[in-house]
Design an enzyme around this catalytic site. Structure first.
Site, PDB file in Angstrom:
ATOM      1  N   GLU A  69      -2.274   0.318  -8.729  1.00  0.00           N
ATOM      2  CA  GLU A  69      -3.719   0.181  -8.524  1.00  0.00           C
ATOM      3  C   GLU A  69      -4.324   1.479  -7.994  1.00  0.00           C
ATOM      4  O   GLU A  69      -3.837   2.054  -7.020  1.00  0.00           O
ATOM      5  CB  GLU A  69      -3.974  -0.957  -7.536  1.00  0.00           C
ATOM      6  CG  GLU A  69      -5.433  -1.290  -7.314  1.00  0.00           C
ATOM      7  CD  GLU A  69      -5.607  -2.546  -6.480  1.00  0.00           C
ATOM      8  OE1 GLU A  69      -6.658  -2.680  -5.829  1.00  0.00           O
ATOM      9  OE2 GLU A  69      -4.689  -3.400  -6.469  1.00  0.00           O
TER      10      GLU A  69
ATOM     11  N   ASP B  65      -9.856   0.099  -9.142  1.00  0.00           N
ATOM     12  CA  ASP B  65     -10.466  -0.645  -8.039  1.00  0.00           C
ATOM     13  C   ASP B  65     -11.669   0.126  -7.502  1.00  0.00           C
ATOM     14  O   ASP B  65     -12.819  -0.184  -7.818  1.00  0.00           O
ATOM     15  CB  ASP B  65      -9.422  -0.873  -6.942  1.00  0.00           C
ATOM     16  CG  ASP B  65      -9.937  -1.747  -5.809  1.00  0.00           C
ATOM     17  OD1 ASP B  65     -11.083  -2.230  -5.896  1.00  0.00           O
ATOM     18  OD2 ASP B  65      -9.199  -1.951  -4.832  1.00  0.00           O
TER      19      ASP B  65
ATOM     20  N   ASP C 223      -0.616  -0.341  -4.473  1.00  0.00           N
ATOM     21  CA  ASP C 223      -2.022   0.033  -4.357  1.00  0.00           C
ATOM     22  C   ASP C 223      -2.131   1.349  -3.599  1.00  0.00           C
ATOM     23  O   ASP C 223      -1.819   1.422  -2.414  1.00  0.00           O
ATOM     24  CB  ASP C 223      -2.789  -1.068  -3.625  1.00  0.00           C
ATOM     25  CG  ASP C 223      -4.285  -0.802  -3.563  1.00  0.00           C
ATOM     26  OD1 ASP C 223      -4.740   0.204  -4.145  1.00  0.00           O
ATOM     27  OD2 ASP C 223      -5.003  -1.597  -2.927  1.00  0.00           O
TER      28      ASP C 223
ATOM     29  N   LYS D  67     -14.044  -6.585  -6.826  1.00  0.00           N
ATOM     30  CA  LYS D  67     -14.405  -7.030  -5.480  1.00  0.00           C
ATOM     31  C   LYS D  67     -15.838  -7.556  -5.566  1.00  0.00           C
ATOM     32  O   LYS D  67     -16.799  -6.863  -5.229  1.00  0.00           O
ATOM     33  CB  LYS D  67     -14.272  -5.879  -4.487  1.00  0.00           C
ATOM     34  CG  LYS D  67     -12.824  -5.520  -4.164  1.00  0.00           C
ATOM     35  CD  LYS D  67     -12.745  -4.374  -3.183  1.00  0.00           C
ATOM     36  CE  LYS D  67     -11.377  -4.271  -2.540  1.00  0.00           C
ATOM     37  NZ  LYS D  67     -10.260  -4.163  -3.459  1.00  0.00           N
TER      38      LYS D  67
ATOM     39  N   LYS E   9       0.831  -1.199   0.000  1.00  0.00           N
ATOM     40  CA  LYS E   9       0.000   0.000   0.000  1.00  0.00           C
ATOM     41  C   LYS E   9       0.869   1.253   0.000  1.00  0.00           C
ATOM     42  O   LYS E   9       1.830   1.361   0.769  1.00  0.00           O
ATOM     43  CB  LYS E   9      -0.901   0.016   1.236  1.00  0.00           C
ATOM     44  CG  LYS E   9      -1.865  -1.165   1.341  1.00  0.00           C
ATOM     45  CD  LYS E   9      -3.039  -1.015   0.398  1.00  0.00           C
ATOM     46  CE  LYS E   9      -4.081  -2.107   0.649  1.00  0.00           C
ATOM     47  NZ  LYS E   9      -5.264  -1.949  -0.229  1.00  0.00           N
TER      48      LYS E   9
END
EC number: 4.2.1.113
Length: 320
Positions: A204, A229, A172, A253, A143
């Site tokens: 991402e 995302d 991400d 997701k 992250k």
């Protein structure tokens, strides 16, 4: 007339194995609901409501109110009409009905899938690598957009040098970067593509979901792939970005995207480079999402789920 299913539901509440730190904040506990449908012949199916309100889904209170409003009964027609307002409920009731009718949503074993290891945020990732020399995955996610860019850039350089050659890295940002910082990251990642060592797979969601035009420009201007995302967390958003011609990757997701049969049908007719991703659900939704991933996940790309060697939470009634 549709014969109603009998509905039971209960809540769950458990601590995440490791707190997740992202641009959205700190996340320490997973709360949700398990629903169970039973038809008049005694066939049963279960589904999971795993809300993610910061992704635009309903919250747990709204999902609980919906389940209570059913008063123990729901028809197939009602399940079809749950809609985008309650996407997590749509997934839970849709997958429970699918399981009830077919015996299981899982048609193929998901064991052939490869998995992605989420590294701790910040400097803790270096400590993790130092204390875990035998890494059980070949794809890793880290992250960014949580701290200062210069600090994260330097940490990433150390991380990149410590990961084994040939592994894949995903960064991400959870929509936490500015355009300028995203460009600096992509310049760095493009430069690394020419070197040996770990390979950057994609960046991402660099920008907030509302900055779609800017992300289109980033995708055109840099060689490193961009994956959406937060910008595609509903089927309506996914379809809109597909129609607009997004040429990057799509992170799905599925547990927050509504009825899985509707998503499955859409993917049959819209070939996209999809990577299925976790919302830190229990084993119930995990298995149902991985069944979709078995069909539609981009080949040779790990799903965004923890490796099987990590403990997977079983859903038990909430005692908290």
């Amino acid at each position: 007339m549709d014969k109603p299913y009998h509905v039971k539901f209960y809540s769950y509440n458990f601590p995440l194995p490791k707190p997740v730190v992202t641009a959205h904040g700190h996340w320490q506990r997973r709360r949700g609901l398990i629903v169970e449908l039973t038809d008049q012949r005694g066939n049963r199916g279960r589904g999971e409501i795993a809300p993610l309100p910061w992704f635009g889904t309903e919250d747990l209170a709204s999902a609980t109110d919906f389940c209570r409003s059913l008063k123990g009964r729901i028809t197939p027609a009602q399940i079809e009409k749950i809609g985008d307002r309650l996407p997590c409920c749509g997934f839970a009731f849709g997958s429970a009905e699918w399981e009830l009718e077919s015996g299981s949503v899982i048609e193929n074993s998901p064991n052939s899938l490869s998995y992605c290891q989420l590294l701790p945020t910040g400097e803790a990732a270096l400590d993790y690598l130092a204390s875990n020399p035998q890494l059980g995955a070949s794809t890793f996610k880290w992250k960014i957009g949580v701290g200062d860019f210069a600090v994260e850039r330097d940490l990433y350089g150390q991380l990149w040098r410590r990961l084994p050659e040939g592994c894949q890295i995903r960064l991400d940002a959870n929509g936490g970067l500015s355009v300028d910082i995203a460009q600096q990251w992509l310049t760095l990642l493009d430069r690394q593509r020419e070197n040996s060592g770990p390979k950057i797979q994609y960046l991402e969601q660099p920008l907030p979901p509302g900055e779609i035009d800017e992300m289109f420009r980033l995708q055109e201007d840099f060689a490193t792939s961009i994956a959406l995302d937060e910008a595609v967390c509903s089927l309506a958003q996914l379809a809109q970005l597909y129609d607009k011609g997004w040429s990057g990757l799509y992170i799905l997701k599925a547990a927050i995207m509504g009825n899985p049969r509707v998503l499955n049908h859409w993917l049959k007719t819209h070939p996209i480079p999809a990577i299925f991703s976790s919302v830190f659900e229990t084993a119930i939704a995990r298995g149902q999402v991985l069944a979709l991933a078995q069909k539609w996940n981009l080949p040779d790309h790990a799903v965004g789920f923890a490796p099987l060697r990590e403990p997977i939470t079983e859903a038990t009634p909430d005692s908290v």
